[in-house]
Design a protein around this motif. Structure first.
Motif, PDB file in Angstrom:
ATOM      1  N   THR A 188      28.407  34.961  24.471  1.00 44.73           N
ATOM      2  CA  THR A 188      28.612  36.148  25.315  1.00 44.73           C
ATOM      3  C   THR A 188      29.351  35.788  26.595  1.00 44.73           C
ATOM      4  O   THR A 188      30.293  36.488  27.005  1.00 44.73           O
ATOM      5  N   ARG A 189      28.950  34.711  27.221  1.00 49.38           N
ATOM      6  CA  ARG A 189      29.606  34.318  28.478  1.00 49.38           C
ATOM      7  C   ARG A 189      31.041  33.849  28.225  1.00 49.38           C
ATOM      8  O   ARG A 189      31.931  34.092  29.061  1.00 49.38           O
ATOM      9  N   GLN A 190      31.257  33.174  27.105  1.00 47.18           N
ATOM     10  CA  GLN A 190      32.633  32.762  26.797  1.00 47.18           C
ATOM     11  C   GLN A 190      33.515  33.980  26.531  1.00 47.18           C
ATOM     12  O   GLN A 190      34.698  33.995  26.910  1.00 47.18           O
ATOM     13  N   GLU A 191      32.971  34.985  25.877  1.00 47.97           N
ATOM     14  CA  GLU A 191      33.741  36.209  25.664  1.00 47.97           C
ATOM     15  C   GLU A 191      34.077  36.878  26.997  1.00 47.97           C
ATOM     16  O   GLU A 191      35.196  37.388  27.176  1.00 47.97           O
ATOM     17  N   ASP A 192      33.141  36.873  27.938  1.00 52.45           N
ATOM     18  CA  ASP A 192      33.424  37.423  29.263  1.00 52.45           C
ATOM     19  C   ASP A 192      34.523  36.627  29.956  1.00 52.45           C
ATOM     20  O   ASP A 192      35.401  37.206  30.627  1.00 52.45           O
ATOM     21  N   MET A 193      34.483  35.309  29.808  1.00 46.71           N
ATOM     22  CA  MET A 193      35.521  34.467  30.395  1.00 46.71           C
ATOM     23  C   MET A 193      36.893  34.808  29.820  1.00 46.71           C
ATOM     24  O   MET A 193      37.881  34.967  30.556  1.00 46.71           O
ATOM     25  N   ILE A 194      36.974  34.944  28.497  1.00 46.22           N
ATOM     26  CA  ILE A 194      38.257  35.221  27.864  1.00 46.22           C
ATOM     27  C   ILE A 194      38.740  36.617  28.232  1.00 46.22           C
ATOM     28  O   ILE A 194      39.949  36.846  28.398  1.00 46.22           O
ATOM     29  N   ASP A 195      37.826  37.577  28.380  1.00 44.83           N
ATOM     30  CA  ASP A 195      38.235  38.919  28.810  1.00 44.83           C
ATOM     31  C   ASP A 195      38.840  38.875  30.210  1.00 44.83           C
ATOM     32  O   ASP A 195      39.840  39.552  30.491  1.00 44.83           O
ATOM     33  N   ALA A 196      38.244  38.085  31.100  1.00 48.02           N
ATOM     34  CA  ALA A 196      38.808  37.943  32.445  1.00 48.02           C
ATOM     35  C   ALA A 196      40.166  37.258  32.396  1.00 48.02           C
ATOM     36  O   ALA A 196      41.095  37.635  33.130  1.00 48.02           O
ATOM     37  N   VAL A 197      40.304  36.249  31.533  1.00 48.30           N
ATOM     38  CA  VAL A 197      41.596  35.567  31.377  1.00 48.30           C
ATOM     39  C   VAL A 197      42.646  36.534  30.857  1.00 48.30           C
ATOM     40  O   VAL A 197      43.798  36.540  31.316  1.00 48.30           O
ATOM     41  N   LEU A 198      42.266  37.375  29.897  1.00 48.88           N
ATOM     42  CA  LEU A 198      43.217  38.341  29.351  1.00 48.88           C
ATOM     43  C   LEU A 198      43.681  39.325  30.418  1.00 48.88           C
ATOM     44  O   LEU A 198      44.890  39.598  30.538  1.00 48.88           O
ATOM     45  N   ALA A 199      42.743  39.856  31.196  1.00 55.18           N
ATOM     46  CA  ALA A 199      43.119  40.818  32.241  1.00 55.18           C
ATOM     47  C   ALA A 199      44.064  40.189  33.255  1.00 55.18           C
ATOM     48  O   ALA A 199      45.084  40.780  33.634  1.00 55.18           O
ATOM     49  N   SER A 200      43.753  38.990  33.689  1.00 54.85           N
ATOM     50  CA  SER A 200      44.626  38.308  34.654  1.00 54.85           C
ATOM     51  C   SER A 200      45.953  37.927  34.012  1.00 54.85           C
ATOM     52  O   SER A 200      47.009  38.005  34.646  1.00 54.85           O
ATOM     53  N   GLY A 201      45.912  37.505  32.747  1.00 54.29           N
ATOM     54  CA  GLY A 201      47.141  37.103  32.069  1.00 54.29           C
ATOM     55  C   GLY A 201      48.099  38.249  31.861  1.00 54.29           C
ATOM     56  O   GLY A 201      49.326  38.072  31.941  1.00 54.29           O
ATOM     57  N   LEU A 202      47.593  39.431  31.585  1.00 52.03           N
ATOM     58  CA  LEU A 202      48.469  40.595  31.435  1.00 52.03           C
ATOM     59  C   LEU A 202      49.185  40.912  32.740  1.00 52.03           C
ATOM     60  O   LEU A 202      50.347  41.328  32.740  1.00 52.03           O
ATOM     61  N   GLU A 203      48.497  40.713  33.857  1.00 52.10           N
ATOM     62  CA  GLU A 203      49.145  40.927  35.148  1.00 52.10           C
ATOM     63  C   GLU A 203      50.283  39.928  35.360  1.00 52.10           C
ATOM     64  O   GLU A 203      51.378  40.293  35.797  1.00 52.10           O
ATOM     65  N   VAL A 204      50.003  38.674  35.034  1.00 52.83           N
ATOM     66  CA  VAL A 204      51.048  37.652  35.210  1.00 52.83           C
ATOM     67  C   VAL A 204      52.193  37.892  34.244  1.00 52.83           C
ATOM     68  O   VAL A 204      53.363  37.647  34.563  1.00 52.83           O
ATOM     69  N   ARG A 205      51.881  38.386  33.024  1.00 56.55           N
ATOM     70  CA  ARG A 205      52.949  38.652  32.056  1.00 56.55           C
ATOM     71  C   ARG A 205      53.871  39.761  32.545  1.00 56.55           C
ATOM     72  O   ARG A 205      55.099  39.694  32.389  1.00 56.55           O
ATOM     73  N   VAL A 206      53.298  40.799  33.163  1.00 54.63           N
ATOM     74  CA  VAL A 206      54.133  41.862  33.740  1.00 54.63           C
ATOM     75  C   VAL A 206      55.025  41.296  34.835  1.00 54.63           C
ATOM     76  O   VAL A 206      56.215  41.625  34.928  1.00 54.63           O
ATOM     77  N   LEU A 207      54.459  40.425  35.653  1.00 52.53           N
ATOM     78  CA  LEU A 207      55.247  39.799  36.719  1.00 52.53           C
ATOM     79  C   LEU A 207      56.423  39.025  36.143  1.00 52.53           C
ATOM     80  O   LEU A 207      57.558  39.138  36.628  1.00 52.53           O
ATOM     81  N   GLU A 208      56.174  38.251  35.073  1.00 49.94           N
ATOM     82  CA  GLU A 208      57.262  37.454  34.491  1.00 49.94           C
ATOM     83  C   GLU A 208      58.313  38.338  33.836  1.00 49.94           C
ATOM     84  O   GLU A 208      59.521  38.056  33.908  1.00 49.94           O
ATOM     85  N   ARG A 209      57.880  39.408  33.174  1.00 53.77           N
ATOM     86  CA  ARG A 209      58.845  40.305  32.541  1.00 53.77           C
ATOM     87  C   ARG A 209      59.784  40.937  33.566  1.00 53.77           C
ATOM     88  O   ARG A 209      60.999  41.018  33.351  1.00 53.77           O
ATOM     89  N   VAL A 210      59.223  41.372  34.681  1.00 57.55           N
ATOM     90  CA  VAL A 210      60.067  41.979  35.714  1.00 57.55           C
ATOM     91  C   VAL A 210      60.979  40.927  36.331  1.00 57.55           C
ATOM     92  O   VAL A 210      62.164  41.191  36.610  1.00 57.55           O
ATOM     93  N   LEU A 211      60.463  39.747  36.566  1.00 60.17           N
ATOM     94  CA  LEU A 211      61.303  38.666  37.099  1.00 60.17           C
ATOM     95  C   LEU A 211      62.476  38.365  36.173  1.00 60.17           C
ATOM     96  O   LEU A 211      63.583  38.048  36.625  1.00 60.17           O
ATOM     97  N   GLN A 212      62.230  38.454  34.865  1.00 61.50           N
ATOM     98  CA  GLN A 212      63.288  38.142  33.913  1.00 61.50           C
ATOM     99  C   GLN A 212      64.356  39.235  33.871  1.00 61.50           C
ATOM    100  O   GLN A 212      65.526  38.956  33.598  1.00 61.50           O
ATOM    101  N   ARG A 213      63.967  40.471  34.159  1.00 55.48           N
ATOM    102  CA  ARG A 213      64.921  41.573  34.091  1.00 55.48           C
ATOM    103  C   ARG A 213      65.701  41.769  35.389  1.00 55.48           C
ATOM    104  O   ARG A 213      66.850  42.235  35.356  1.00 55.48           O
TER     105      ARG A 213
END
Length: 757
Positions: A188-213
């Motif tokens: 359960t705690r590992q799933e919470d960790m991965i959910d937090a990683v996913l939320a933060s990673g999506l933010e960084v992915r948006v940042l990289e996509r805009v930087l690339q464009r």
């Protein structure tokens, strides 16, 4: 004179120098006035772009103005000018701070809301300010620091035990069904960790996509093809998402490894449930790891060799870009998956495969337990003597593994493959481990077969009584056949097929098992084949059928009936050859007396029935030409010479199953029997009876090295065409019979045989 000369030369020169200095100072003053004037213009423009009250500020243009002001201040020496210092302190610096703060707020808010327009506006301002690299690096470090706070200590063993106690203290069910263990809290705690990683990673992915464009299109000296991402990557050393992912994976790996080092229970949970550990990251993190979906990519992926981190095809048997079943868009060759596997998953994968291999090896070891101690062996021998049990029978029972234990090997392999089915790489490695376990089973079986077959009586079809260990040989072969059938079913499961590499490994294992089964069963079939063939070819032995019947009975009862592998084609070939051999034996039987005819006529249906019974055990029906020739030989034996001559002359389709060479040999034996004194065939040819039998046997029964030893017949013998050579020898024998005075019906019979086509 000197004074006059000085007045004319030096004084004008000094005046010229003074005028030059004054002009230079005037030029510098003019430049400072111009710079100050331009500075004040830029300050007034900045005040218009970012008004103190009222109006909507244009931070993008204000950022360009601020960059122009900084460049002007850096290139022009305006320090000490009161108006410039006052404007910098009261107008420029506050507005610069305000612009940077606003850009950061737009960037942070846009990343949080996944709003690319806000992110692009913030990046544009930061780029115009010239601090985009520092700002992006700050955002990455802030995201990593936030995740580090969430991850650190989250799965610490002490924290896990505290979580278990707190949860169970709140349990309300009387039967305790809502109580949990440490494994539940861990996952359960590992799933919470991965959910937090996913939320933060999506933010960084948006940042990289805009930087690339985004690209700088305002400056004249800017590269048209250079994006903001190229600018940031050149300063930071790698792409934004790759830097973030590498740091996050290091944090997760550090936390998991520390927890495993501190608690063997945690290590055991993660190792035993490695497929679940992979599914913890995938498909949750598929948007971040799939390169084809805009996930993690790195500039180092193109600059450095990937051999050090790419999964080895030689070790696993599958390519590095094989898709995972739960995440078809993620490949092991993707940078993000490579980093995750190299720094975290590889250790648990190796331990899981080793444990899976150990479980399969244990199932194989249970099939072949260690020999009992010496005292127990003596006790078994005493028990066997007391109950009149032969030691061979006792050994036969202990030699063959229990079929339930053999089935447990297949179940163990199937269970391990089912657990690893979602990961092509893991499934292939488990399949290879299963192949090694099955190879050890086959090796042990082969050793036991060799030890059993050291006794020649075990595979002796002519023995008075069948040896008990013969059934042990069949039992060992049947065990391998059970494994082969089980592996064949695993190669093509009904619900969800295995990956292509794993199927290839299992199919290779299945083919090797089939080869082993054929080789070991051929040992028994070859022994029976040799014994039966030798008995049928012994034309000088009047009791040949009794030996052949005994060997056929051994073949049917001791080999074919208990044998699980279907050797239909081999048994069909063997029975056809026995029928053909017996027909040939009947045709060369001499003297062909009435007693011999009756004996052969009674043995023909017995052979036909025995071969039919043996073939039926393999699901084969004896209906070929050999079977028809046996059925036709019975009436042929009791025909008169005149009737036989008529049959040979007509040679209708009814008699086409009997070969021409057999008919010629039958004619020779019939004539030699009625004219025994004058027409003995081997005496006519000038050779021994054994040599004559070898010459007329036919290509099916004569090796290429057997030639007629009679020098007079050498011109008839061609080793390249044995059938034609045998026919020529028989025809020569018939021609020499015609040289003697024979009865008219025999002459007609010989002439019909010679004219037969």
């Amino acid at each position: 004179y000197m004074h006059a000369l000085r007045t004319k030369i030096r004084v004008p020169y000094e005046q010229a120098l003074e005028y030059t200095r004054q002009a230079r100072n005037l030029q510098l003053a003019t430049r400072h006035v111009r710079a100050t004037s331009k500075f004040m213009q830029l300050v007034r423009r900045l005040a218009v772009q970012i008004p103190e009250s009222g109006g909507r500020p244009d931070y993008a243009l204000a950022a360009l103005t601020l960059v122009d002001i900084e460049r002007l201040v850096d290139t022009s020496d305006l320090c000490g000018i009161d108006v410039v210092d006052r404007a910098l302190a009261t107008e420029v610096t506050p507005r610069r701070q305000q612009t940077a703060n606003e850009a950061n707020e737009m960037l942070v808010g846009g990343m949080r809301r996944q709003h690319q327009s806000d992110v692009g506006s913030g990046l544009q301002i930061l780029f115009n300010l010239g601090i985009i690299s520092n700002a992006v690096d700050t955002r990455i470090q802030a995201s990593i620091a936030a995740l580090h706070t969430i991850i650190t200590g989250r799965i610490d063993p002490r924290a896990l035990h505290i979580g278990v106690r707190e949860h169970n203290a709140r349990a309300t069910a009387i039967d305790g069904r809502d109580m949990v263990g440490i494994d539940t809290i861990l996952w359960t705690r590992q799933e919470d960790m991965i959910d937090a990683v996913l939320a933060s990673g999506l933010e960084v992915r948006v940042l990289e996509r805009v930087l690339q464009r985004k690209r700088d299109v305002l400056r004249v000296d800017a590269r048209v093809d250079a994006s903001y991402l190229d600018v940031v990557a050149s300063k930071l050393g790698d792409r934004v998402l790759a830097l973030w992912w590498t740091k996050v994976v290091d944090t997760i790996a550090r936390e998991i490894h520390a927890s495993c080092d501190e608690s063997s229970v945690v290590r055991q949970i993660l190792t035993n449930n490695y497929p679940r550990l992979v599914q913890l990251f995938l498909p949750r993190l598929e948007p971040l790891l799939a390169a084809r979906l805009g996930g993690v990519t790195s500039v180092r992926d193109l600059q450095s060799s990937v051999a050090s981190v790419l999964i080895s095809d030689e070790d696993t048997g599958c390519a590095g870009d094989v898709d995972l079943a739960q995440s078809p868009n993620v490949r092991y060759s993707d940078w993000g998956m490579r980093v995750l596997w190299t720094r975290l998953l590889s250790v648990f994968e190796a331990e899981y495969v080793n444990k899976a291999a150990s479980r399969m090896d244990d199932s194989v070891s249970r099939c072949f337990p260690a020999p009992p101690p010496a005292g127990l062996v003596d006790a078994q021998s005493t028990w066997a003597q007391r109950h009149n049990t032969k030691s061979d029978e006792l050994q036969a029972v202990s030699t063959v593994p229990n079929r339930k234990l053999v089935a447990s090997v297949v179940r163990s392999v199937g269970t391990e493959l089912e657990m690893a089915k979602s990961d092509a790489r893991l499934c292939t490695m488990v399949a290879r481990a299963a192949t090694r376990a099955i190879s050890s089973f086959v090796a042990t079986t082969k050793d036991r077969l060799l030890s059993v077959m050291d006794n020649p009586r075990v595979v002796d079809p002519c023995a008075a009584t069948a040896h008990p260990m013969t059934r042990s040989v069949i039992g060992l072969i049947n065990c391998v056949e059970a494994l082969r059938v089980g592996i064949s079913e695993l190669c093509q499961p009904a619900d969800q097929p295995l990956t292509a590499p794993a199927q290839s490994v299992l199919c290779t294992c299945r083919d090797e098992l089939q080869t082993f089964i054929d080789a070991q069963s051929d040992v028994l079939l070859d022994a029976a084949d040799r014994a039966i063939s030798q008995a049928l070819l012994d034309v000088d032995n009047s009791s040949l059928w009794s030996h052949a019947e005994h060997a056929l009975q051994w073949l049917q009862t001791q080999v074919l009936e208990p044998l699980d592998p279907r050797r239909s084609s081999r048994v069909h070939t063997m029975t056809d050859s026995y029928l053909t051999l017996f027909v040939h034996t009947v045709c060369v039987t001499m003297p062909l007396t009435e007693t011999a005819k009756l004996r052969l006529a009674s043995e023909l249906p017995q052979l036909e029935f025995a071969c039919s019974q043996a073939a039926s055990t393999m699901g084969v029906r004896v209906t070929g030409d050999a079977y028809k020739s046996v059925r036709q030989m019975r009436p042929l034996l009791f025909m008169t010479s005149r009737e036989l001559a008529q049959v040979l002359g007509e040679r209708s389709a009814e008699w086409s199953s009997v070969s021409e060479l057999d008919l010629l040999n039958h004619v020779v034996c019939r004539v030699a029997t009625e004219e025994e004194a004058a027409c003995v065939p081997h005496e006519l040819l000038g050779c021994s009876r054994r040599e004559w039998l070898g010459c007329v046997a036919g290509s099916e029964f004569v090796e290429s090295t057997d030639v007629c030893r009679n020098k007079e017949m050498l011109h008839l013998w061609d080793t390249r065409n044995l059938s034609a050579s045998c026919r020529a020898v028989v025809c020569e024998c018939l021609k020499r019979m015609l040289e003697h005075k024979l009865a008219d019906d025999l002459v007609a019979l010989i002439q019909a045989a010679l004219s037969m086509k």
